[in-house]
Design an enzyme around this catalytic site. Structure first.
Site, PDB file in Angstrom:
ATOM      1  N   ARG A   1      -0.666  38.345   4.145  1.00 18.76           N
ATOM      2  CA  ARG A   1      -0.808  37.222   4.764  1.00 18.76           C
ATOM      3  C   ARG A   1      -1.919  36.084   4.455  1.00 18.76           C
ATOM      4  O   ARG A   1      -1.819  35.059   4.680  1.00 18.76           O
ATOM      5  CB  ARG A   1      -1.577  37.582   6.419  1.00 18.76           C
ATOM      6  CG  ARG A   1      -0.130  38.297   7.246  1.00 18.76           C
ATOM      7  CD  ARG A   1      -0.673  38.728   8.280  1.00 18.76           C
ATOM      8  NE  ARG A   1      -1.799  39.867   8.318  1.00 18.76           N
ATOM      9  CZ  ARG A   1      -2.336  40.041   9.458  1.00 18.76           C
ATOM     10  NH1 ARG A   1      -2.227  39.768  10.844  1.00 18.76           N
ATOM     11  NH2 ARG A   1      -3.364  41.112   9.140  1.00 18.76           N
TER      12      ARG A   1
ATOM     13  N   GLU B   1       6.765  59.861   4.757  1.00 20.42           N
ATOM     14  CA  GLU B   1       5.913  60.791   4.641  1.00 20.42           C
ATOM     15  C   GLU B   1       4.192  60.429   5.201  1.00 20.42           C
ATOM     16  O   GLU B   1       3.537  61.060   5.990  1.00 20.42           O
ATOM     17  CB  GLU B   1       5.560  61.536   3.244  1.00 20.42           C
ATOM     18  CG  GLU B   1       4.971  62.663   3.185  1.00 20.42           C
ATOM     19  CD  GLU B   1       5.270  63.827   3.908  1.00 20.42           C
ATOM     20  OE1 GLU B   1       4.529  64.234   5.065  1.00 20.42           O
ATOM     21  OE2 GLU B   1       6.146  64.450   3.546  1.00 20.42           O
TER      22      GLU B   1
ATOM     23  N   VAL C   1       2.670  60.221   9.069  1.00 23.00           N
ATOM     24  CA  VAL C   1       1.881  61.359   9.995  1.00 23.00           C
ATOM     25  C   VAL C   1       1.049  62.179   8.995  1.00 23.00           C
ATOM     26  O   VAL C   1       1.270  62.707   7.814  1.00 23.00           O
ATOM     27  CB  VAL C   1       3.074  62.153  10.559  1.00 23.00           C
ATOM     28  CG1 VAL C   1       2.404  63.376  11.218  1.00 23.00           C
ATOM     29  CG2 VAL C   1       3.852  61.495  11.619  1.00 23.00           C
TER      30      VAL C   1
ATOM     31  N   GLY D   1     -17.361  54.485   9.246  1.00 23.54           N
ATOM     32  CA  GLY D   1     -16.029  53.597   9.022  1.00 23.54           C
ATOM     33  C   GLY D   1     -14.914  54.632   9.609  1.00 23.54           C
ATOM     34  O   GLY D   1     -13.651  54.237   9.151  1.00 23.54           O
TER      35      GLY D   1
ATOM     36  N   GLU E   1     -12.162  52.134  14.121  1.00 22.72           N
ATOM     37  CA  GLU E   1     -12.288  50.689  14.207  1.00 22.72           C
ATOM     38  C   GLU E   1     -13.121  50.356  15.071  1.00 22.72           C
ATOM     39  O   GLU E   1     -13.666  50.949  16.093  1.00 22.72           O
ATOM     40  CB  GLU E   1     -10.621  50.344  14.607  1.00 22.72           C
ATOM     41  CG  GLU E   1      -9.685  51.075  13.641  1.00 22.72           C
ATOM     42  CD  GLU E   1      -9.442  50.563  12.467  1.00 22.72           C
ATOM     43  OE1 GLU E   1     -10.073  49.382  12.137  1.00 22.72           O
ATOM     44  OE2 GLU E   1      -8.835  51.045  11.355  1.00 22.72           O
TER      45      GLU E   1
ATOM     46  N   ASP F   1      -2.233  56.525  18.851  1.00 23.12           N
ATOM     47  CA  ASP F   1      -1.971  56.896  17.580  1.00 23.12           C
ATOM     48  C   ASP F   1      -1.255  58.405  17.377  1.00 23.12           C
ATOM     49  O   ASP F   1      -0.372  58.617  16.791  1.00 23.12           O
ATOM     50  CB  ASP F   1      -3.164  56.804  16.765  1.00 23.12           C
ATOM     51  CG  ASP F   1      -3.056  57.536  15.256  1.00 23.12           C
ATOM     52  OD1 ASP F   1      -2.901  56.342  14.266  1.00 23.12           O
ATOM     53  OD2 ASP F   1      -3.237  58.522  14.869  1.00 23.12           O
TER      54      ASP F   1
ATOM     55  N   LYS G   1       2.697  59.966  16.323  1.00 19.02           N
ATOM     56  CA  LYS G   1       3.040  60.961  15.259  1.00 19.02           C
ATOM     57  C   LYS G   1       3.709  62.192  16.016  1.00 19.02           C
ATOM     58  O   LYS G   1       4.486  62.742  15.448  1.00 19.02           O
ATOM     59  CB  LYS G   1       1.589  61.362  14.808  1.00 19.02           C
ATOM     60  CG  LYS G   1       0.819  60.016  14.157  1.00 19.02           C
ATOM     61  CD  LYS G   1      -0.494  60.574  13.723  1.00 19.02           C
ATOM     62  CE  LYS G   1      -1.047  59.259  12.971  1.00 19.02           C
ATOM     63  NZ  LYS G   1      -2.537  59.712  12.453  1.00 19.02           N
TER      64      LYS G   1
ATOM     65  N   GLY H   1      -7.282  57.075   5.446  1.00 19.93           N
ATOM     66  CA  GLY H   1      -7.823  56.867   4.111  1.00 19.93           C
ATOM     67  C   GLY H   1      -6.814  56.215   3.294  1.00 19.93           C
ATOM     68  O   GLY H   1      -5.708  56.373   3.070  1.00 19.93           O
TER      69      GLY H   1
END
Length: 429
Positions: free
Chosen positions: A47, A130, A133, A188, A191, A202, A206, A305
């Site tokens: 973007r 993969e 999840v 970190g 969020e 989230d 999953k 990560g």
């Protein structure tokens, strides 16, 4: 080895995408040897084209993702932009123009997985995910392939690193929810807006994906019961410790005892310290699978990560490229069982209920009567009182969620019950 390279289009070059690009570049020779042909990064859709992206040739950058997936010479599209649109349209367009897809998009797969599978099959392409999840943990492929000949009865796990970090800090340091969240944000792990994590969205996405694969049936995000962990308190952890438990936010997918339905749910739960999931610390993920022949299996590792997720993406990329060379496709959707998804009210488990009550004779008898009237059997009771007020902690035997809900509503109507301090399920026993 084939000399003509397989061409890859990368949609998104953020934390995960940039790591995918880096690994493709630095490990190009190894990837070629494992696949049987070179792999070439042919374009990167972003973007913000002016952003500096180390290790990515600026000539590959484009803001026209649609044109990139329509090129016709692209063999595999790697989608790591997330969200529903434009990801859904770009993926289906890729299929239409002869490319297979590797995605890390849990939200899209949980919502529209069946339609994406159908589009992939229609055009003879692969759909691998993969990385959607549990990050780097190999989980989807073992469920789809290694355990394809077995019958899976239960999948239970910690599939969100942010919530596990917060709950682990509350448990190990005695911190309150907000204090632990602030630490997760500073490091970190969380969020700026942690809603998707701490409210269970989230993990629910999953859970839908895992349940669909494990039980060979279609489970959508809307089918998953979801309860966040923002109401978990230090007092809940104190109660858990008295029971020899800790608290985790769990995704639980179960086949009913009669095999005629399935359930999928996400909520905080007390689990015994003896259970393998209780020892999962910090931001790690772990998933516990119970299969008829294989028995109990646990998959453990970093669940998020850039590098861990990129590892899962690259594993899928290698598999899809091998299929491409062999003019074959991997496993598609397996939803032959068409099992209904039961409501949360039908789920049977144990409960830990903490009540604020008047400290006077007869209260325990009144409370016990209400439980009996609703068919909920009490396992243990603990009562503490001072200055006319008391707390009453009740742990039940296994009961249906609907029966427990009726019990709680009736308890609220007792004059001697001041309030329901907390209700928590007890799992893993």
């Amino acid at each position: 080895m084939r000399t003509r390279p397989l061409k890859v289009a990368l949609l998104g070059c953020g934390v995960v995408g940039s790591e995918v690009a880096r690994i493709m570049t630095t490990h190009a020779d190894d990837l070629a040897a494992r696949i049987g042909a070179p792999v070439e990064l042919a374009g990167v859709a972003v973007r913000r084209p002016d952003k500096v992206r180390g290790g990515v040739d600026p000539a590959l950058i484009t803001t026209d993702a649609t044109a990139l997936v329509k090129r016709g010479d692209i063999d595999v599209v790697v989608e790591v932009i997330g969200g529903i649109e434009p990801a859904r349209t770009l993926i289906t367009t890729a299929f239409e123009h002869g490319a297979s897809v590797v995605s890390a998009n849990k939200a899209l797969l949980a919502r529209d997985g069946a339609a994406l599978y159908a589009a992939a099959e229609q055009h003879g392409q692969d759909l691998y995910y993969e990385a959607a999840v549990a990050g780097a943990i190999p989980l989807i492929r073992p469920l789809r392939e290694s355990l394809a000949g077995d019958k899976i009865n239960r999948v239970m796990g910690i599939v969100n690193g942010t919530t596990n970090f917060i709950l682990d800090k509350m448990d190990s340091t005695g911190a309150g929810y907000q204090e632990a969240l602030d630490e997760a944000t500073a490091l970190g792990y969380a969020e700026a807006d942690p809603t998707a994590d701490v409210e269970g969205f989230d993990a629910a996405a999953k859970a839908a994906i895992l349940a669909g694969i494990a039980f060979h049936t279609r489970v959508r995000l809307d089918d998953v019961y979801r309860e966040g962990m923002t109401e978990v308190t230090a007092a809940d952890f104190a109660s858990a410790k008295q029971m020899g438990c800790t608290i985790k936010l769990l995704a639980i997918c179960e086949r009913a005892a009669d095999g005629e339905s399935v359930t999928a749910r996400v909520h905080p739960a007390m689990i015994p310290l003896s259970h393998p999931l209780a020892s999962v610390r910090e931001a790690y993920n772990a998933v516990f699978v119970e299969a008829e022949a294989a028995g109990r299996l646990m998959f453990y590792g970093p669940g998020a990560g850039g590098s861990p997720t990129a590892s899962a993406v690259l594993g899928d990329l290698v598999a899809v490229c091998r299929n491409r060379l062999n003019e074959a496709t991997g496993p598609g959707e397996s939803a032959y069982t068409r099992l209904p998804v039961s409501s949360m009210g039908e789920v049977v488990t144990r409960y830990h209920i903490s009540l604020d009550v008047a400290d006077k004779p007869g209260v325990l008898a009144q409370v016990a009567t209400v439980f009996a009237e609703h068919g909920v059997s009490i396992d243990t009771v603990r009562q503490q009182g001072k200055d006319g007020e008391a707390s009453l902690v009740v742990v039940t035997h296994r009961a249906a969620d609907a029966a427990l809900s009726g019990t709680v509503e009736a308890l609220r109507k007792l004059d001697t019950v001041r309030g329901v301090a907390s209700i928590m399920r007890v799992e893993g026993e």
